[in-house]
Structure formats: structure tokens, C-alpha cells
Scaffold this motif. Structure first.
Motif, PDB file in Angstrom:
ATOM      1  N   VAL A  81      35.374  65.320  99.089  1.00  0.00           N
ATOM      2  CA  VAL A  81      34.513  66.296  99.754  1.00  0.00           C
ATOM      3  C   VAL A  81      33.587  67.014  98.780  1.00  0.00           C
ATOM      4  O   VAL A  81      32.703  67.768  99.203  1.00  0.00           O
ATOM      5  CB  VAL A  81      35.355  67.341 100.518  1.00  0.00           C
ATOM      6  CG1 VAL A  81      36.180  66.654 101.604  1.00  0.00           C
ATOM      7  CG2 VAL A  81      36.266  68.124  99.574  1.00  0.00           C
ATOM      8  N   GLY A  82      33.774  66.784  97.488  1.00  0.00           N
ATOM      9  CA  GLY A  82      32.911  67.435  96.512  1.00  0.00           C
ATOM     10  C   GLY A  82      32.933  66.719  95.178  1.00  0.00           C
ATOM     11  O   GLY A  82      33.948  66.131  94.802  1.00  0.00           O
ATOM     12  N   VAL A  83      31.804  66.749  94.477  1.00  0.00           N
ATOM     13  CA  VAL A  83      31.674  66.077  93.182  1.00  0.00           C
ATOM     14  C   VAL A  83      30.836  66.942  92.244  1.00  0.00           C
ATOM     15  O   VAL A  83      29.826  67.529  92.657  1.00  0.00           O
ATOM     16  CB  VAL A  83      30.999  64.696  93.331  1.00  0.00           C
ATOM     17  CG1 VAL A  83      30.706  64.098  91.957  1.00  0.00           C
ATOM     18  CG2 VAL A  83      31.867  63.747  94.135  1.00  0.00           C
ATOM     19  N   LEU A  84      31.268  67.041  91.005  1.00  0.00           N
ATOM     20  CA  LEU A  84      30.446  67.621  89.939  1.00  0.00           C
ATOM     21  C   LEU A  84      30.343  66.579  88.841  1.00  0.00           C
ATOM     22  O   LEU A  84      31.317  66.297  88.138  1.00  0.00           O
ATOM     23  CB  LEU A  84      31.055  68.920  89.406  1.00  0.00           C
ATOM     24  CG  LEU A  84      30.343  69.597  88.233  1.00  0.00           C
ATOM     25  CD1 LEU A  84      28.858  69.786  88.522  1.00  0.00           C
ATOM     26  CD2 LEU A  84      30.979  70.937  87.915  1.00  0.00           C
ATOM     27  N   LEU A  85      29.178  65.957  88.733  1.00  0.00           N
ATOM     28  CA  LEU A  85      28.963  64.879  87.776  1.00  0.00           C
ATOM     29  C   LEU A  85      28.839  65.451  86.367  1.00  0.00           C
ATOM     30  O   LEU A  85      28.277  66.528  86.171  1.00  0.00           O
ATOM     31  CB  LEU A  85      27.687  64.127  88.138  1.00  0.00           C
ATOM     32  CG  LEU A  85      27.357  62.862  87.354  1.00  0.00           C
ATOM     33  CD1 LEU A  85      28.398  61.790  87.614  1.00  0.00           C
ATOM     34  CD2 LEU A  85      25.967  62.370  87.752  1.00  0.00           C
ATOM     35  N   ALA A  86      29.375  64.737  85.376  1.00  0.00           N
ATOM     36  CA  ALA A  86      29.280  65.195  83.989  1.00  0.00           C
ATOM     37  C   ALA A  86      29.098  63.995  83.067  1.00  0.00           C
ATOM     38  O   ALA A  86      29.626  62.907  83.321  1.00  0.00           O
ATOM     39  CB  ALA A  86      30.527  65.982  83.594  1.00  0.00           C
ATOM     40  N   PHE A  87      28.335  64.203  82.001  1.00  0.00           N
ATOM     41  CA  PHE A  87      28.082  63.176  80.984  1.00  0.00           C
ATOM     42  C   PHE A  87      28.712  63.651  79.677  1.00  0.00           C
ATOM     43  O   PHE A  87      28.417  64.755  79.204  1.00  0.00           O
ATOM     44  CB  PHE A  87      26.571  62.986  80.773  1.00  0.00           C
ATOM     45  CG  PHE A  87      25.827  62.527  81.995  1.00  0.00           C
ATOM     46  CD1 PHE A  87      25.453  61.194  82.142  1.00  0.00           C
ATOM     47  CD2 PHE A  87      25.486  63.418  83.001  1.00  0.00           C
ATOM     48  CE1 PHE A  87      24.761  60.774  83.259  1.00  0.00           C
ATOM     49  CE2 PHE A  87      24.792  63.000  84.130  1.00  0.00           C
ATOM     50  CZ  PHE A  87      24.431  61.669  84.255  1.00  0.00           C
ATOM     51  N   TYR A  88      29.557  62.811  79.092  1.00  0.00           N
ATOM     52  CA  TYR A  88      30.288  63.194  77.887  1.00  0.00           C
ATOM     53  C   TYR A  88      29.768  62.427  76.669  1.00  0.00           C
ATOM     54  O   TYR A  88      29.410  61.249  76.764  1.00  0.00           O
ATOM     55  CB  TYR A  88      31.777  62.916  78.060  1.00  0.00           C
ATOM     56  CG  TYR A  88      32.451  63.803  79.080  1.00  0.00           C
ATOM     57  CD1 TYR A  88      33.060  64.992  78.688  1.00  0.00           C
ATOM     58  CD2 TYR A  88      32.469  63.463  80.434  1.00  0.00           C
ATOM     59  CE1 TYR A  88      33.683  65.819  79.617  1.00  0.00           C
ATOM     60  CE2 TYR A  88      33.077  64.287  81.367  1.00  0.00           C
ATOM     61  CZ  TYR A  88      33.681  65.456  80.952  1.00  0.00           C
ATOM     62  OH  TYR A  88      34.279  66.275  81.880  1.00  0.00           O
ATOM     63  N   SER A  89      29.756  63.103  75.531  1.00  0.00           N
ATOM     64  CA  SER A  89      29.323  62.450  74.296  1.00  0.00           C
ATOM     65  C   SER A  89      29.957  63.150  73.098  1.00  0.00           C
ATOM     66  O   SER A  89      30.356  64.315  73.180  1.00  0.00           O
ATOM     67  CB  SER A  89      27.794  62.483  74.165  1.00  0.00           C
ATOM     68  OG  SER A  89      27.317  63.818  74.107  1.00  0.00           O
ATOM     69  N   GLU A  90      30.035  62.400  72.003  1.00  0.00           N
ATOM     70  CA  GLU A  90      30.442  62.957  70.712  1.00  0.00           C
ATOM     71  C   GLU A  90      29.258  62.838  69.775  1.00  0.00           C
ATOM     72  O   GLU A  90      28.712  61.752  69.590  1.00  0.00           O
ATOM     73  CB  GLU A  90      31.663  62.236  70.155  1.00  0.00           C
ATOM     74  CG  GLU A  90      32.936  62.478  70.949  1.00  0.00           C
ATOM     75  CD  GLU A  90      34.176  61.953  70.253  1.00  0.00           C
ATOM     76  OE1 GLU A  90      34.050  61.478  69.094  1.00  0.00           O
ATOM     77  OE2 GLU A  90      35.262  62.005  70.855  1.00  0.00           O
ATOM     78  N   ARG A  91      28.863  63.946  69.176  1.00  0.00           N
ATOM     79  CA  ARG A  91      27.676  63.996  68.333  1.00  0.00           C
ATOM     80  C   ARG A  91      28.042  64.539  66.957  1.00  0.00           C
ATOM     81  O   ARG A  91      28.977  65.331  66.808  1.00  0.00           O
ATOM     82  CB  ARG A  91      26.623  64.920  68.956  1.00  0.00           C
ATOM     83  CG  ARG A  91      26.298  64.655  70.428  1.00  0.00           C
ATOM     84  CD  ARG A  91      25.520  63.380  70.619  1.00  0.00           C
ATOM     85  NE  ARG A  91      24.326  63.358  69.805  1.00  0.00           N
ATOM     86  CZ  ARG A  91      23.168  63.967  70.132  1.00  0.00           C
ATOM     87  NH1 ARG A  91      23.087  64.648  71.260  1.00  0.00           N
ATOM     88  NH2 ARG A  91      22.117  63.875  69.351  1.00  0.00           N
ATOM     89  N   THR A  92      27.260  64.151  65.970  1.00  0.00           N
ATOM     90  CA  THR A  92      27.403  64.714  64.633  1.00  0.00           C
ATOM     91  C   THR A  92      26.403  65.850  64.487  1.00  0.00           C
ATOM     92  O   THR A  92      25.193  65.641  64.583  1.00  0.00           O
ATOM     93  CB  THR A  92      27.165  63.653  63.551  1.00  0.00           C
ATOM     94  OG1 THR A  92      28.098  62.581  63.721  1.00  0.00           O
ATOM     95  CG2 THR A  92      27.332  64.247  62.159  1.00  0.00           C
ATOM     96  N   VAL A  93      26.899  67.066  64.254  1.00  0.00           N
ATOM     97  CA  VAL A  93      26.066  68.251  64.098  1.00  0.00           C
ATOM     98  C   VAL A  93      26.438  68.921  62.781  1.00  0.00           C
ATOM     99  O   VAL A  93      27.591  69.326  62.598  1.00  0.00           O
ATOM    100  CB  VAL A  93      26.256  69.241  65.268  1.00  0.00           C
ATOM    101  CG1 VAL A  93      25.383  70.481  65.066  1.00  0.00           C
ATOM    102  CG2 VAL A  93      25.942  68.577  66.594  1.00  0.00           C
TER     103      VAL A  93
END
Length: 228
Positions: free
Chosen positions: A2-14
Motif C-alpha cells: 500500500v506504500g513505497v518509498l524508493l531509495a538509491f544506495y551507494s558507497e562513495r569515497t569522500v
């Protein structure tokens, strides 16, 4: 469901450290379950060890994000007309050829390109001046419902971008049919010549306990994955 919150995951060098990012995407809940919407967002933000970005929040989401500790990124944006500037023969090169881009980039720059080479909304250009290069990522964008704009998402070498921006604008016009280019000043390193600052810009937000706004870019996000 009944509900969705889309998310994009990443690992970055900072700054030499590995950092984990979670980029918020579409947030959709059926009307009869709308009172549970905030539970989705709070569950996502409860994940430990992540920096969070929301790069295309809708108007009613902005105050919710603000209450939950998000800050605004500086999205001051310049509009540049793409004109057929005269080109001069020489060692400078502007190319969107994937083989040229692969041969030119190296190390982390090449890794970022390969990660995004098949991203549906990301378009890639390389600027070359002798031994220097700049990887530019842009997307086609609509303003006033007109699909005539290009938005710069990433610039690996702002100094070279500024030196070669006229060649880039010519390329965008003649090779991609883009009539004008939108460039956030923090992305391209300053206001380009002959540009006009927009009075209103699209908001972008982030939440982090340790990173500064300069540590946040638009790669590995919905901006490179989704066209609209």
C-alpha cells in the motif's frame, strides 16, 4: 503493498574515507493509508551510518524534511544559451563517443563513468585540453513543459569546464539538440560568462552529521536514473 518509498544506495569515497549514502526517491502511499506515510520515511532515516539526500523533493515534502533535520543545498542556477560558437582547430576536444571517454578517463574518474554509462538519464561528455580532461554528466530537462534544456549534474574539473564551456555549449546544441544549459554554480565552480541567474531554482536537500554541502554531488541518484 500500500506504500513505497524508493531509495538509491551507494558507497562513495569522500576525503579519503568510505561513506554510505541513501538517496530518497519516489514516495507513494495509497490515499486510505496516507496517515502511515511518515512511518516509511522515519524507518528509512533510522538506518545507521548513512548520509541522506533528497534531490527532487515535492513542495509538501520540503517542510517535512526540514523538521527531520534536512538542510538545503545551494542550488543557485545559471542559464546559458547554447550558441554555435566558432570552433578553432587545435588540441582541444569535446566528445560524447564512449570509446573516447573510456580512453581518456582513468582511475576513479573511469570508475564513475562505468558506473553510470548505462544510467538511463545520464549523458556523458569528455572535455580534453592537452593532458587535462573533464568528465561532464548532464541530463535532458524540461522547463515550462519544453524538453529543450540540459542540466549539468557533474563536472570533474571545474577549471577546465570554465575554459572550454563555449565548446561544450556548441556541442550540446549541434550534437544533442539542446538549446540552453542549466548549471548550478556550486557544480560548475562559479557563474559562467554570458549567463543569466534564474530567480527560482529547484530545491535539493541533504541530512548528514559529518559531511558538508561540498561533499554532496548528484551521481548515484534518481537524477541519473530517471528521466522526466
Amino acid at each position: 503493498m500500500v506504500g513505497v518509498l524508493l531509495a538509491f544506495y551507494s558507497e562513495r569515497t569522500v576525503a579519503g574515507r568510505q561513506e554510505r549514502f541513501c538517496n530518497l526517491g519516489a514516495w507513494c502511499v495509497l490515499p486510505e493509508f496516507r496517515f502511515h506515510s511518515l512511518k516509511l520515511l522515519k524507518a528509512l532515516l533510522a538506518q545507521p551510518g548513512y548520509h541522506f539526500t533528497d534531490l527532487s523533493p515535492s513542495g509538501n515534502v520540503v517542510p517535512i524534511n526540514t523538521r527531520l533535520g534536512f538542510r538545503f543545498l545551494d542550488t543557485t542556477t545559471a542559464l546559458m544559451p547554447n550558441l554555435p560558437w566558432p570552433s578553432r582547430p587545435g588540441r582541444r576536444l569535446v566528445s560524447a563517443d564512449p570509446e573516447v571517454i573510456r580512453r581518456t578517463l582513468a582511475g576513479p574518474d573511469l570508475e564513475r563513468y562505468l558506473d553510470h554509462a548505462e544510467a538511463p538519464a545520464a549523458r556523458h561528455i569528455v572535455l580534453v585540453d592537452g593532458e587535462e580532461f573533464c568528465h561532464v554528466v548532464f541530463r535532458r530537462d524540461r522547463r515550462k513543459r519544453l524538453p529543450l534544456f540540459g542540466s549539468i549534474l557533474y563536472v570533474s574539473n571545474p577549471a577546465l569546464f570554465r575554459r572550454m564551456h563555449r565548446m561544450l555549449l556548441r556541442h550540446l546544441l549541434l550534437r544533442h539538440g539542446v538549446l540552453a544549459t542549466l548549471a548550478e554554480l556550486r557544480v560548475v565552480g562559479g557563474r559562467p560568462p554570458l549567463s543569466m541567474l534564474l530567480p527560482d531554482t529547484r530545491r535539493k536537500m541533504f541530512r548528514s552529521d559529518s559531511l558538508d554541502p561540498d561533499d554532496v554531488d548528484y551521481l548515484y541518484s534518481e537524477l541519473v536514473c530517471l528521466s522526466w
